[in-house]
Design a protein around this motif. Sequence first.
Motif, PDB file in Angstrom:
ATOM      1  N   VAL A   1       0.821  -1.208   0.000  1.00  0.00           N
ATOM      2  CA  VAL A   1       0.000   0.000   0.000  1.00  0.00           C
ATOM      3  C   VAL A   1       0.854   1.256   0.000  1.00  0.00           C
ATOM      4  O   VAL A   1       0.554   2.226  -0.693  1.00  0.00           O
ATOM      5  N   ASN A   2       1.949   1.245   0.764  1.00  0.00           N
ATOM      6  CA  ASN A   2       2.798   2.434   0.845  1.00  0.00           C
ATOM      7  C   ASN A   2       3.357   2.835  -0.509  1.00  0.00           C
ATOM      8  O   ASN A   2       3.570   4.025  -0.783  1.00  0.00           O
ATOM      9  N   GLU A   3       3.605   1.835  -1.361  1.00  0.00           N
ATOM     10  CA  GLU A   3       4.177   2.126  -2.671  1.00  0.00           C
ATOM     11  C   GLU A   3       3.164   2.772  -3.610  1.00  0.00           C
ATOM     12  O   GLU A   3       3.543   3.327  -4.638  1.00  0.00           O
ATOM     13  N   PHE A   4       1.868   2.680  -3.269  1.00  0.00           N
ATOM     14  CA  PHE A   4       0.853   3.319  -4.086  1.00  0.00           C
ATOM     15  C   PHE A   4       0.742   4.811  -3.806  1.00  0.00           C
ATOM     16  O   PHE A   4       0.233   5.562  -4.632  1.00  0.00           O
ATOM     17  N   GLU A   5       1.175   5.225  -2.655  1.00  0.00           N
ATOM     18  CA  GLU A   5       0.870   6.586  -2.216  1.00  0.00           C
ATOM     19  C   GLU A   5       1.339   7.645  -3.187  1.00  0.00           C
ATOM     20  O   GLU A   5       0.614   8.594  -3.489  1.00  0.00           O
ATOM     21  N   SER A   6       2.541   7.511  -3.698  1.00  0.00           N
ATOM     22  CA  SER A   6       3.069   8.534  -4.597  1.00  0.00           C
ATOM     23  C   SER A   6       2.213   8.648  -5.849  1.00  0.00           C
ATOM     24  O   SER A   6       1.860   9.747  -6.276  1.00  0.00           O
ATOM     25  N   LEU A   7       1.864   7.512  -6.445  1.00  0.00           N
ATOM     26  CA  LEU A   7       1.077   7.533  -7.677  1.00  0.00           C
ATOM     27  C   LEU A   7      -0.329   8.064  -7.448  1.00  0.00           C
ATOM     28  O   LEU A   7      -0.833   8.878  -8.234  1.00  0.00           O
ATOM     29  N   LEU A   8      -0.960   7.616  -6.371  1.00  0.00           N
ATOM     30  CA  LEU A   8      -2.363   7.957  -6.143  1.00  0.00           C
ATOM     31  C   LEU A   8      -2.533   9.334  -5.520  1.00  0.00           C
ATOM     32  O   LEU A   8      -3.346  10.142  -5.994  1.00  0.00           O
ATOM     33  N   ILE A   9      -1.789   9.583  -4.468  1.00  0.00           N
ATOM     34  CA  ILE A   9      -2.015  10.790  -3.668  1.00  0.00           C
ATOM     35  C   ILE A   9      -1.225  11.983  -4.184  1.00  0.00           C
ATOM     36  O   ILE A   9      -1.736  13.095  -4.255  1.00  0.00           O
ATOM     37  N   ASP A  10       0.021  11.751  -4.543  1.00  0.00           N
ATOM     38  CA  ASP A  10       0.875  12.869  -4.963  1.00  0.00           C
ATOM     39  C   ASP A  10       0.745  13.195  -6.443  1.00  0.00           C
ATOM     40  O   ASP A  10       0.885  14.354  -6.840  1.00  0.00           O
ATOM     41  N   GLU A  11       0.502  12.167  -7.268  1.00  0.00           N
ATOM     42  CA  GLU A  11       0.462  12.388  -8.711  1.00  0.00           C
ATOM     43  C   GLU A  11      -0.942  12.284  -9.295  1.00  0.00           C
ATOM     44  O   GLU A  11      -1.172  12.715 -10.423  1.00  0.00           O
ATOM     45  N   GLY A  12      -1.867  11.701  -8.548  1.00  0.00           N
ATOM     46  CA  GLY A  12      -3.253  11.636  -8.989  1.00  0.00           C
ATOM     47  C   GLY A  12      -3.501  10.757 -10.196  1.00  0.00           C
ATOM     48  O   GLY A  12      -4.393  11.029 -11.006  1.00  0.00           O
ATOM     49  N   ILE A  13      -2.742   9.670 -10.326  1.00  0.00           N
ATOM     50  CA  ILE A  13      -2.918   8.766 -11.465  1.00  0.00           C
ATOM     51  C   ILE A  13      -3.954   7.706 -11.113  1.00  0.00           C
ATOM     52  O   ILE A  13      -3.791   6.956 -10.154  1.00  0.00           O
ATOM     53  N   ALA A  14      -5.027   7.648 -11.880  1.00  0.00           N
ATOM     54  CA  ALA A  14      -6.057   6.629 -11.661  1.00  0.00           C
ATOM     55  C   ALA A  14      -5.542   5.277 -12.144  1.00  0.00           C
ATOM     56  O   ALA A  14      -5.027   5.165 -13.255  1.00  0.00           O
ATOM     57  N   LEU A  15      -5.701   4.256 -11.305  1.00  0.00           N
ATOM     58  CA  LEU A  15      -5.219   2.914 -11.652  1.00  0.00           C
ATOM     59  C   LEU A  15      -6.296   1.843 -11.515  1.00  0.00           C
ATOM     60  O   LEU A  15      -6.023   0.675 -11.760  1.00  0.00           O
ATOM     61  N   MET A  16      -7.493   2.244 -11.114  1.00  0.00           N
ATOM     62  CA  MET A  16      -8.564   1.270 -10.897  1.00  0.00           C
ATOM     63  C   MET A  16      -9.460   1.195 -12.136  1.00  0.00           C
ATOM     64  O   MET A  16     -10.036   2.187 -12.561  1.00  0.00           O
ATOM     65  N   TRP A  17      -9.530  -0.016 -12.718  1.00  0.00           N
ATOM     66  CA  TRP A  17     -10.294  -0.334 -13.933  1.00  0.00           C
ATOM     67  C   TRP A  17      -9.608   0.141 -15.212  1.00  0.00           C
ATOM     68  O   TRP A  17      -9.736  -0.485 -16.242  1.00  0.00           O
ATOM     69  N   VAL A  18      -8.921   1.233 -15.149  1.00  0.00           N
ATOM     70  CA  VAL A  18      -8.103   1.698 -16.277  1.00  0.00           C
ATOM     71  C   VAL A  18      -6.784   2.213 -15.709  1.00  0.00           C
ATOM     72  O   VAL A  18      -6.728   2.599 -14.541  1.00  0.00           O
ATOM     73  N   PRO A  19      -5.735   2.172 -16.517  1.00  0.00           N
ATOM     74  CA  PRO A  19      -5.603   1.630 -17.877  1.00  0.00           C
ATOM     75  C   PRO A  19      -5.437   0.114 -17.863  1.00  0.00           C
ATOM     76  O   PRO A  19      -5.670  -0.517 -16.830  1.00  0.00           O
ATOM     77  N   GLY A  20      -5.001  -0.469 -18.988  1.00  0.00           N
ATOM     78  CA  GLY A  20      -4.815  -1.912 -19.061  1.00  0.00           C
ATOM     79  C   GLY A  20      -3.620  -2.394 -18.260  1.00  0.00           C
ATOM     80  O   GLY A  20      -2.781  -1.604 -17.814  1.00  0.00           O
ATOM     81  N   PRO A  21      -3.518  -3.719 -18.069  1.00  0.00           N
ATOM     82  CA  PRO A  21      -2.471  -4.295 -17.210  1.00  0.00           C
ATOM     83  C   PRO A  21      -1.044  -3.902 -17.594  1.00  0.00           C
ATOM     84  O   PRO A  21      -0.224  -3.628 -16.726  1.00  0.00           O
ATOM     85  N   LYS A  22      -0.729  -3.874 -18.877  1.00  0.00           N
ATOM     86  CA  LYS A  22       0.640  -3.564 -19.293  1.00  0.00           C
ATOM     87  C   LYS A  22       1.017  -2.134 -18.918  1.00  0.00           C
ATOM     88  O   LYS A  22       2.141  -1.874 -18.471  1.00  0.00           O
ATOM     89  N   VAL A  23       0.080  -1.214 -19.104  1.00  0.00           N
ATOM     90  CA  VAL A  23       0.360   0.177 -18.753  1.00  0.00           C
ATOM     91  C   VAL A  23       0.464   0.327 -17.240  1.00  0.00           C
ATOM     92  O   VAL A  23       1.334   1.051 -16.731  1.00  0.00           O
ATOM     93  N   VAL A  24      -0.422  -0.345 -16.503  1.00  0.00           N
ATOM     94  CA  VAL A  24      -0.359  -0.299 -15.035  1.00  0.00           C
ATOM     95  C   VAL A  24       1.008  -0.767 -14.557  1.00  0.00           C
ATOM     96  O   VAL A  24       1.641  -0.128 -13.706  1.00  0.00           O
ATOM     97  N   GLN A  25       1.486  -1.893 -15.120  1.00  0.00           N
ATOM     98  CA  GLN A  25       2.786  -2.417 -14.706  1.00  0.00           C
ATOM     99  C   GLN A  25       3.904  -1.438 -15.037  1.00  0.00           C
ATOM    100  O   GLN A  25       4.821  -1.220 -14.224  1.00  0.00           O
ATOM    101  N   ASP A  26       3.834  -0.831 -16.226  1.00  0.00           N
ATOM    102  CA  ASP A  26       4.863   0.138 -16.611  1.00  0.00           C
ATOM    103  C   ASP A  26       4.856   1.356 -15.677  1.00  0.00           C
ATOM    104  O   ASP A  26       5.917   1.874 -15.312  1.00  0.00           O
ATOM    105  N   LEU A  27       3.675   1.796 -15.296  1.00  0.00           N
ATOM    106  CA  LEU A  27       3.573   2.941 -14.394  1.00  0.00           C
ATOM    107  C   LEU A  27       4.149   2.608 -13.022  1.00  0.00           C
ATOM    108  O   LEU A  27       4.817   3.435 -12.386  1.00  0.00           O
ATOM    109  N   LEU A  28       3.894   1.391 -12.557  1.00  0.00           N
ATOM    110  CA  LEU A  28       4.423   0.973 -11.258  1.00  0.00           C
ATOM    111  C   LEU A  28       5.937   0.803 -11.296  1.00  0.00           C
ATOM    112  O   LEU A  28       6.631   1.065 -10.310  1.00  0.00           O
ATOM    113  N   ASP A  29       6.438   0.366 -12.440  1.00  0.00           N
ATOM    114  CA  ASP A  29       7.885   0.134 -12.563  1.00  0.00           C
ATOM    115  C   ASP A  29       8.662   1.434 -12.752  1.00  0.00           C
ATOM    116  O   ASP A  29       9.874   1.463 -12.485  1.00  0.00           O
TER     117      ASP A  29
END
Length: 294
Positions: free
Chosen positions: A94-122
């Motif tokens: 959960v802690n690793e999500f904070e930057s993407l969700l809270i600080d950058e505001g990137i939606a990751l639920m339902w969209v985008p597709g799995p490959k893009v989600v993985q690239d964003l996390l990496d």
Amino acid sequence: MTKEQAGQRARRRSFTGQRLVKNFPTIASPMLAQVTQLQKQLQGMYAFNSSLRTLIESVNRSYALQWEHIFESIRDFQSRIFPPNWEGVSRPGVNEFESLLIDEGIALMWVPGPKVVQDLLDASTAAERRRIISRRWKGIVADCGTVLSDVSHPRLQDSKKFGIDCVRAIQEGHAAPAQALAGNLLDSVLRSNFDDATRIKLTRNTFKRNGVRFSLDDYKIRAAFTFAPVWCAHAKYKTEDGDPIPRTFGRHPTTHAVSRAQYSRINAVMGLMLVTSVIKFFDTEMEWPVKRVK
């Protein structure tokens, strides 16, 4: 050689032979005993292992269906937290999500597709993640269209239609109108489906003023991951206070600061991702109206 000498020689031979015969066992017998004991222990261990292996195989056969149900329950639990676009994605803590969700505001639920989600996390930086969204915008927008087309709740059909209008606008090269519609559609969806107190709590982002951040711990995981980017998009912004126009997507600057700084294709895509995620959240969580039986 006299008889006496011959007798002494014979006695010496006999004594030497007896000594050798008697001494050999005193050296070998403890070793033989240890080897024998070890063999017995190994045999016992083999017998035990064979019995244990038989028992485990028997248990596995007997409880195979129960194991299957347990693992199915785990998979079902994960699917209730993470939607289909997380299929096959390496899930960080959960802690690793904070930057993407809270600080950058990137939606990751339902969209985008799995490959893009993985690239964003990496990706290691916010700038790198924005570049990924910029490069992959066509696929991301198509993913949003697919998810919106699948929205079935009757109360969300108008929102679905306007969301698809955003998709088509971006695809046809009209990013600015798409961003304006996405920002206002987000506001409309929140007002239609939350009471004022809940909506204000989710959108009151005064982090710049008091340092208070959105708390993931205050919500169930799926809701937290959906609405943390909503909170980020509502960062406090007032032209009258001299706030600089942000270059990242924001609900307030989209409405109150139409400019080249705020309006861009990448911000239009991020606004679309966000409103698509929220609409789909309500589609999966809202109860359906009860049909009256005549």
